[in-house]
Every structure is written in C-alpha cells, then in structure tokens.
Design an enzyme around this catalytic site. Structure first.
Site: not given
Length: 459
Positions: A136, A159-160, A162, A211-212, A233, A267, A364
């Site tokens: 995001n 590791k971004h 995909s 992330g999630s 986070e 977020c 969320e």
C-alpha cells in the site's frame, strides 16, 4: 507457484511478470548479506550518511518517474505517489543527519552510583534483517525501515509484496546507485511461503513486518521460535472522535481526506467516525458532502482524488463487508456500489447505523468506506473508540482541554492526534498496541530497534 507480477489496478491488465528466485539464489543473497555486514558494520557513520543523502537526492530527482511506477503497480494517485517518493527522501536525510546522535554512547547513571569509573550503553547493529513489506505504501514502508537500519550498521533483505516487484527491484538499485556496498540492501523475489526458510536461517538476525494480522502472527511465531527480535506494524481500525467544541467544518473535511487517503488503503487512516450527539447532525451532513465530492478516476490524472483498489479480491472484500452491514440493518449514506467499467474502483462510502453484530464493527475495511457512530459524551466516545482489537492510530477533535487530556490518556492506541490527521513523521515514533503489533519504527526508537543496547561497565 506464487505469481510475481505488475498488474495495473486501473485496467486489470498484467503489465510485467517476474521469475521468483530459486532457493540457491536466495541462499547466495543471504550469504552476501552476512559477508557484507562483517565489514559494513565498521563503515564510518560519515560515509553511511553520504550514501544515505545520495539516496535522498535520487528519490527527489526521480520522484516523477518513481511515482508513475508506484501508480502503475498499486493504483495510488500520481500526485500521492510523487509525494511518497519525496517523503522517503526526507526520511533518508533525517537519519543521515541524526544517526550519530541516536547511536552515541548513553550514560544513564553516574559511574559512581554503579561502582564504576565509567559506565555507559553502546548501540551496535545486529546483522542482516529481513523486512517483509506490503504494497500500500510500497516505497515509504521500506524506507522507514531501511534508512535507520542501514545507518545503524545493519544490512537489509527485502521480501516485498508480490504485486509490486518493480518497486522492490528499484529499492535494491536505489541503495546500490547511492554508493552502499553490494549486499547492504537486497531484494528477494520470493512468495510468502519462502519467508520461514529465510527467517530461520541463522545468518538472519531479526525481522520486521508491516502487513496483515495473519502475516504478523506467522512471522512473530517463527521469530519467537528462533529467539530473534521482531517489529510488527499490523492493521488498524482507527477512531475519529468529534466533540461539539471542535471546528466541525475542519473535522469533516479532514475526515474525508483521511478515509480516502491512498484510495482508502492506509492502516493509519481513520475508519470509524464517532460524533457526539451535540454535533452529529452537522458532522454527518458535511462529512457525507465531502465524501461525495471526492473524484474517482484514472490515478494518472492529477484531478483524481481516489483511484482503484489494489486488486479484484481487495474490492470484493470491501463489498462483502458493506453487504454484511446492510443486510443487518445499516444504512448507506453515500456510495456503496461499484462503478461500471474496467479496473477495481470503489466509491467513497459512508455507512450509518453500524452495530456490533456486523463484521464492519470489528474488522478493518481496507477501502474508502467509513462507519459512522453517534455517542453521548466523552466516556461513551472512548468506549466505542476502544471497542476494537486494533490500536494503531486515533484522532480526537475538541477544543476543550479537559476532553483533550482524557482522549490522550484513555484512547488505546500507539498514536493520538488531536485536531489533525494521523500521519507519520521521521521525527516521531510510529507503531501500535493490541492486535496492531508491537515495537516502534521511526525516530530514535526505529534506529535502535535492531541494535544491541550493550551495557559497558569499567572498574
């Protein structure tokens, strides 16, 4: 097999695909990171600062091209993408200028009080750090880890997500072009299933994830099992409380800006809007007006306020939560229906009458959808605001000093913004509580997060 590809959210078309790295290539990159760290940790701070400032210069100089890449990969508006690149440059310069101060030996006690001739704390880097990052804010999320980590003497393995491979590869190239040694910051083009293998490698010393919640739980469990430090986070369902003493017009305008920031996919954007009964009618009217006025369209167009959601599944998730609320009695005050045509667009939406039986009350909503609540007084406002498992950011709008202090004291969140939109600054700690994660990024806290605070006692 994981698909690593750029899929344009405005059209739904795949623009570029990439081959995932083999296990052998990942191992080579981990080995290179460990080898580089052995010498990089001793690089003078002045040299690291030169390289970090050079990275900032590249980000500023190429912000337009970088912005176009971000917009193509994840759909944020072009003006927001360019601003993200420039914000990253600011963070690089901040850490280049403040790392020496943050890493300086600290003397928390007089030596004589601990029976020593000298006693101090020295901050030293841990080694290769694995960063698992989301789509995001594909540049900012990485830079706010990478800038302090590199200035502290650590090296990074990224590791971004995909769906933003071009941004991931650009970040590796950015630090190489800035002058950092080969291996100081490397991208791993791998799927999520390969993260555990990397994190369990003994040469990798720590992890950070944005992330999630499920992804955070997984990384935290592995890091805990390996006894490696981690920073998380995760999600947020931030409250935005408005009291009668507030500037209602400014609150409503800021509320719409916050909810639609990054196409509703942030977020720390406000998601639950809690208005005291004494101002609820006026706030609702103005808020709905501002949400309706948001222009949805081509993210490459400077006139656009809200572009598409990142994926078809992302839009489907938002639609499911809205449908669930409506089926259980909620009211759609504006928006609520996807537009015709290509791309994964969804309009700014306000939902009234949300109750605890609805998924939206607890989950969320990662899209431009706002829940609206009415309360009586500060106590009920705080109760509703805290009625979530998340605790990332929070907003409160009031000009009453007593109310302000109660919100600062009682809102369960990592951040409380009074009379302003929640955002992140390099100068201030960033992070959450409860299911929004643990640890802090940015400021001195973010730089020391992956340091050994070594106590030195001299007799």
């Amino acid at each position: 097999m994981t698909t690593i590809a750029t899929t344009n959210p405005a059209t739904g078309e795949v623009e570029k695909t990439f081959d995932a790295f083999t296990d052998a290539e990942v191992d080579r990159r981990i080995a290179r990171a460990a080898e580089t760290f052995a010498s990089y940790r001793s690089t003078p701070l002045e040299r690291r600062a030169e390289w970090m400032n050079a990275a900032a210069d590249i980000l500023d100089r190429e912000s337009e091209q970088i912005g176009a890449m971000l917009t193509t990969e994840m759909g944020k508006t072009l003006k927001a993408a360019g601003a993200e690149a420039r914000k990253c440059a600011k963070a690089c310069r901040f850490y280049a200028g403040h790392a020496a101060e943050f890493l300086a030996d600290r003397r928390p006690a007089a030596p004589g009080d601990v029976g020593a001739s000298d006693a101090y704390v020295r901050y030293q880097p841990l080694g290769p750090v694995l960063a698992v990052m989301p789509w995001n804010f594909p540049l900012w999320q990485v830079i706010r880890f990478a800038a302090p980590a590199l200035m502290a003497g650590n090296v990074g393995l990224l590791k971004h997500s995909s769906n933003v491979p071009q941004t991931a590869l650009f970040l590796e190239d950015l630090f190489r072009r800035a002058g950092f040694p080969e291996g100081a910051f490397q991208t791993l083009l791998i799927g999520s299933a390969k993260v555990e293998r990397v994190l369990r490698d003994p040469r990798v010393k720590a992890a950070t994830l944005t992330g999630s919640e499920p992804a955070g739980r997984s990384v935290a469990a592995i890091a805990g099992d390996e006894v490696k430090p981690s920073v998380l986070e995760l999600g947020g369902s931030d409250p935005f409380v408005v009291m009668p003493s507030a500037d209602i017009g400014a609150a409503a305008r800021t509320a719409a800006e916050s909810r639609c920031l990054n196409n509703g996919q942030s977020c720390i954007s406000a998601k639950r809007f809690i208005a005291d009964i004494g101002c609820a009618d006026e706030f609702e009217r103005l808020f709905v007006e501002h949400m309706r006025a948001q222009r949805v369209g081509d993210p490459m167009d400077d006139a656009t306020d809200v572009g598409p959601l990142v994926s078809e599944q992302g839009r489907a998730d938002v639609e499911e939560l809205v449908a669930d609320a409506v089926e259980k009695g909620a009211t759609v005050l504006c928006g609520g229906r996807r537009p015709d045509g290509p791309g994964w667009f969804y309009p700014p939406t306000v939902i009234g009458g949300v109750t605890p039986e609805m998924r939206m009350y607890h989950e969320e909503v990662f899209g431009p959808v706002a829940s609206l609540f009415r309360v009586r007084g500060v106590s009920e406002a705080v109760e509703v605001a805290n009625a979530t498992g998340f605790g990332l950011g929070s907003n409160a709008w009031t000009r009453d000093d007593i109310e302000r202090e109660r919100f600062v004291r009682e809102l369960d969140a990592g951040q409380v913004f009074i009379n302003g939109k929640t955002t992140s600054y390099p100068e201030l700690p960033f992070g959450g509580v409860k299911r929004s994660g643990y640890g802090r990024e940015l400021s001195a806290d973010g730089l020391r997060a992956f340091c050994n605070a070594k106590t030195v006692w001299v007799g």
